[in-house]
Write an enzyme that holds these catalytic residues in place. Structure first.
Site, mmCIF file in Angstrom:
data_model
loop_
_atom_site.group_PDB
_atom_site.id
_atom_site.type_symbol
_atom_site.label_atom_id
_atom_site.label_comp_id
_atom_site.label_asym_id
_atom_site.label_seq_id
_atom_site.Cartn_x
_atom_site.Cartn_y
_atom_site.Cartn_z
ATOM 1 N N LYS A 227 -2.002 -4.774 -42.790
ATOM 2 C CA LYS A 227 -2.726 -3.501 -42.632
ATOM 3 C C LYS A 227 -2.329 -2.489 -43.707
ATOM 4 O O LYS A 227 -2.855 -1.384 -43.760
ATOM 5 C CB LYS A 227 -2.476 -2.930 -41.241
ATOM 6 C CG LYS A 227 -3.035 -3.840 -40.129
ATOM 7 C CD LYS A 227 -2.976 -3.192 -38.783
ATOM 8 C CE LYS A 227 -2.932 -4.183 -37.654
ATOM 9 N NZ LYS A 227 -4.231 -4.481 -37.056
ATOM 10 N N GLN B 289 -0.711 0.837 -36.861
ATOM 11 C CA GLN B 289 -1.752 1.676 -37.454
ATOM 12 C C GLN B 289 -1.192 2.839 -38.256
ATOM 13 O O GLN B 289 -1.841 3.330 -39.182
ATOM 14 C CB GLN B 289 -2.686 2.218 -36.355
ATOM 15 C CG GLN B 289 -3.439 1.146 -35.593
ATOM 16 C CD GLN B 289 -4.394 0.361 -36.481
ATOM 17 O OE1 GLN B 289 -4.904 0.859 -37.489
ATOM 18 N NE2 GLN B 289 -4.632 -0.886 -36.119
ATOM 19 N N ASP C 142 5.436 1.246 -32.164
ATOM 20 C CA ASP C 142 4.497 0.296 -32.739
ATOM 21 C C ASP C 142 3.758 1.018 -33.871
ATOM 22 O O ASP C 142 2.896 1.864 -33.628
ATOM 23 C CB ASP C 142 3.538 -0.173 -31.633
ATOM 24 C CG ASP C 142 2.349 -0.964 -32.173
ATOM 25 O OD1 ASP C 142 2.191 -1.066 -33.412
ATOM 26 O OD2 ASP C 142 1.553 -1.467 -31.357
ATOM 27 N N HIS D 285 -1.812 -1.654 -27.373
ATOM 28 C CA HIS D 285 -2.407 -2.928 -27.806
ATOM 29 C C HIS D 285 -1.774 -4.033 -26.952
ATOM 30 O O HIS D 285 -0.618 -3.909 -26.530
ATOM 31 C CB HIS D 285 -2.048 -3.119 -29.286
ATOM 32 C CG HIS D 285 -2.698 -4.273 -29.964
ATOM 33 N ND1 HIS D 285 -2.228 -5.563 -29.859
ATOM 34 C CD2 HIS D 285 -3.775 -4.330 -30.793
ATOM 35 C CE1 HIS D 285 -2.988 -6.357 -30.593
ATOM 36 N NE2 HIS D 285 -3.931 -5.640 -31.168
HETATM 37 N N1 PMP Z 1 -0.425 -2.772 -32.311
HETATM 38 C C1 PMP Z 1 -1.521 -2.153 -32.762
HETATM 39 C C2 PMP Z 1 -1.736 -0.700 -32.447
HETATM 40 C C3 PMP Z 1 -2.440 -2.858 -33.549
HETATM 41 O O1 PMP Z 1 -3.531 -2.228 -34.013
HETATM 42 C C4 PMP Z 1 -2.194 -4.215 -33.847
HETATM 43 C C5 PMP Z 1 -3.176 -5.015 -34.688
HETATM 44 N N2 PMP Z 1 -4.520 -4.828 -34.343
HETATM 45 C C6 PMP Z 1 -1.031 -4.808 -33.349
HETATM 46 C C7 PMP Z 1 -0.172 -4.051 -32.598
HETATM 47 C C8 PMP Z 1 -0.698 -6.232 -33.632
HETATM 48 O O2 PMP Z 1 -0.505 -6.428 -34.980
HETATM 49 P P1 PMP Z 1 -0.452 -7.892 -35.609
HETATM 50 O O3 PMP Z 1 -1.655 -8.615 -35.073
HETATM 51 O O4 PMP Z 1 -0.509 -7.655 -37.069
HETATM 52 O O5 PMP Z 1 0.820 -8.519 -35.162
#
Ligand code: PMP
Length: 404
Positions: free
Chosen positions: A224, A201, A198, A121
Site C-alpha cells: 500500500k 491505511q 494497524d 478490518h
Molecule cells: N487493516 C486495514 C485497515 C487494511 O486496509 C488492510 C488491507 N486492506 C489490512 C489491515 C490487511 O492488510 P494486508 O492484507 O496487506 O495484510
C-alpha cells in the site's frame, strides 16, 4: 507537484482497460508501483540473488547488506529507536497474527479483555478471536457514531484493569476515518494495557512517529506504500519483543538447537524464521527512496484535495449517500446509491476503465452496524488527478441512470 511527471513513473497508468484509459481509484486495496521498484526486483535477481545472513560469499554479503538497508529506512520512516524493533512480515495480517499469537499466548489469561473497534478490518478481528477463544479472554468493541467516528467516552468506559490489549486501526479502509490513536494509547497505558496500531491505511498518507505515539506495536504493508506485495513490517518496542516467545520456528531464528531444547536468536531475527522474501524487502527500500524524492507534505495536501473534491462532487448526485463523514478523514470516499447494488455500480464503472472497490471491504461488523451490505469505495493516491475524479463522478451518474 508535477502530477504528470509522477504518473510517468508508474508504467501501469498508461494502460487501457476495456478500451478506456485506466483510472485507478482502488489505492486503499493496493497502490501501483513505480518503475524504480519494478526495476529493483529484476536487478536483484540479475545481480544480487543469494540467501542472506548465512552465506560466506560475495553475493550473500551483498544481498544481506541490501536487505538490512531496508530495515534502517523503515526504522527512520517510523522513527523507531532501533533497527532491531523492525520485524519483516508478509504484511499487516501477519504482523497482527504474530502479536496475537506470540504476545497473546504468553500474556492473556481467562477473564482478560481485548478491546477492538467496530471499524476494524477482519485481519484485526479474527486473530484476536482465535487467541481469545484459546485463552478464555473476552473481546470488547468500541462503538461508533453514524458518521463513522469512535465514541471515545465509550472507549474510556470499556477500560479496566482487565484490559490487557487494545488493537486499533489508525485510519479506516472502509470509511477513511482517522482515529485519535494517541489518546487511545495514552488511556490504554493508564490501565497497563498494550496497544497495537494497524497502520495499513495510515502509513502511506500520514506522518508516522512511533515514539511520539508511544504505541507498543505498529503494523503496515509494503504493497500500500508503492512497494511490492507480500512484504510488510511490524514495529514493536524492544523490551516487549524481547519478552515474547517466537512466533514461527525454523532456521535463522535460533542460536542453538538440540533435541533437549533450543535457544533463540536476538531481535529481530528471532521473529524472522526461514528464508524471507529477500527480493521484495530490497525493493521495499526503493519505494521509500522514491517517496523521499517527493515532498510528502505536498502529496498529503494533494490527496486531501482529491478526497474533498470527490466528496463535494459525489454528494450532488441524486440518491447517493456518503458512508463515512468523519471530521478527520483521509483519501477514501465510500458511498451507496439508493436502489442500485454496489457491485453493479462497480461493474459499470469498470466498463468505463474506472477501477474502484465494492463490497464489505473486509469490515463486515462495520457494514452490519451501518445497516448496509457494502459500499462503492474510491481511494486516492499521489498520482490521481482532478480529471480522474470528474470522470468518476460522470461514471457514477451514468451507472445510476443505467441501473434505475
Ligand atoms: N487493516 C486495514 C485497515 C487494511 O486496509 C488492510 C488491507 N486492506 C489490512 C489491515 C490487511 O492488510 P494486508 O492484507 O496487506 O495484510
Amino acid at each position: 507537484m508535477d502530477i504528470a511527471k509522477i504518473r510517468a513513473d508508474f508504467p501501469i497508468l498508461a494502460d487501457t482497460v476495456n478500451g478506456k484509459p485506466l483510472i485507478y481509484l482502488d489505492n486503499a486495496a493496493t497502490s501501483q508501483k513505480p518503475q524504480v521498484v519494478i526495476d529493483a526486483l529484476r536487478h536483484y535477481y540479475e545481480h544480487s540473488n543469494a540467501n542472506i545472513h548465512r552465506g560466506a560469499h560475495y553475493l550473500a554479503a551483498k544481498a544481506t547488506g541490501e536487505y538490512e538497508a531496508t530495515r534502517e529506512i523503515i526504522r527512520a520512516f517510523l522513527n523507531a529507536r532501533k533497527e532491531c524493533e523492525i520485524i519483516f512480515t508478509r504484511g499487516v495480517t501477519e504482523g497482527i497474527n504474530l502479536v496475537a499469537n506470540a504476545w497473546g499466548r504468553k500474556n492473556l489469561q481467562a477473564g482478560d479483555e481485548i478491546i477492538l473497534s467496530t471499524m476494524e478490518h477482519h485481519s484485526n478481528i479474527v486473530p484476536w478471536q482465535l487467541i481469545a477463544q484459546e485463552r478464555g479472554a473476552k473481546i470488547k468493541v468500541i462503538p461508533i457514531t453514524d458518521s463513522g467516528e469512535l465514541l471515545m467516552d465509550e472507549f474510556t468506559k470499556l477500560l479496566s484493569p482487565r484490559t490487557k490489549f487494545v488493537s486499533i486501526v489508525h485510519a479506516s479502509n472502509a470509511l477513511g476515518t482517522i482515529n485519535p490513536v494517541q489518546e487511545i494509547i495514552r488511556q490504554a497505558h493508564e490501565v497497563g494495557a498494550k496497544v497495537l496500531v494497524d497502520g495499513a491505511q495510515s502509513a502511506v498518507h500520514l506522518p508516522i512517529d512511533v515514539q511520539a505515539l508511544d504505541c507498543d506495536f505498529f503494523a503496515f504493508s509494503g504493497h500500500k506504500v508503492y512497494a511490492p506485495t507480500g512484504i510488510g513490517a511490524l514495529y514493536g518496542k524492544e523490551e516487549i519483543l524481547n519478552s515474547m516467545p517466537p512466533y514461527h520456528g525454523g532456521g535463522e531464528m535460533i542460536k542453538d538447537v538440540s533435541f533437549d531444547g533450543s535457544t533463540y536468536n536476538d531481535l529481530p531475527h528471532k521473529f524472522e524464521a526461514g528464508t524471507p522474501n529477500i527480493a521484495d524487502v530490497i525493493a521495499f527500500k526503493n519505494a521509500f527512496d522514491y517517496l523521499n524524492t517527493l515532498d510528502r507534505k505536498a502529496i498529503a495536501e494533494h490527496e486531501n484535495f482529491l478526497m474533498r473534491y470527490a466528496t463535494e462532487a459525489l454528494r450532488e448526485i441524486e440518491g447517493l449517500r456518503l458512508i463515512g463523514t468523519a471530521k478527520e478523514k483521509m483519501s477514501v470516499v465510500s458511498f451507496v446509491i439508493e436502489g442500485a447494488h454496489h457491485g453493479d455500480v462497480g461493474t459499470l464503472l469498470d466498463m468505463q476503465g474506472i477501477a474502484v472497490r465494492t463490497g464489505h471491504h473486509c469490515a463486515q461488523p462495520l457494514m452490519k452496524r451501518l445497516g448496509i451490505s457494502g459500499t462503492v469505495r474510491a481511494s486516492f493516491a499521489l498520482y490521481n488527478t482532478q480529471e480522474e475524479i470528474d470522470a468518476l463522478v460522470k461514471g457514477v451518474q451514468k451507472a445510476r441512470k443505467m441501473l434505475l
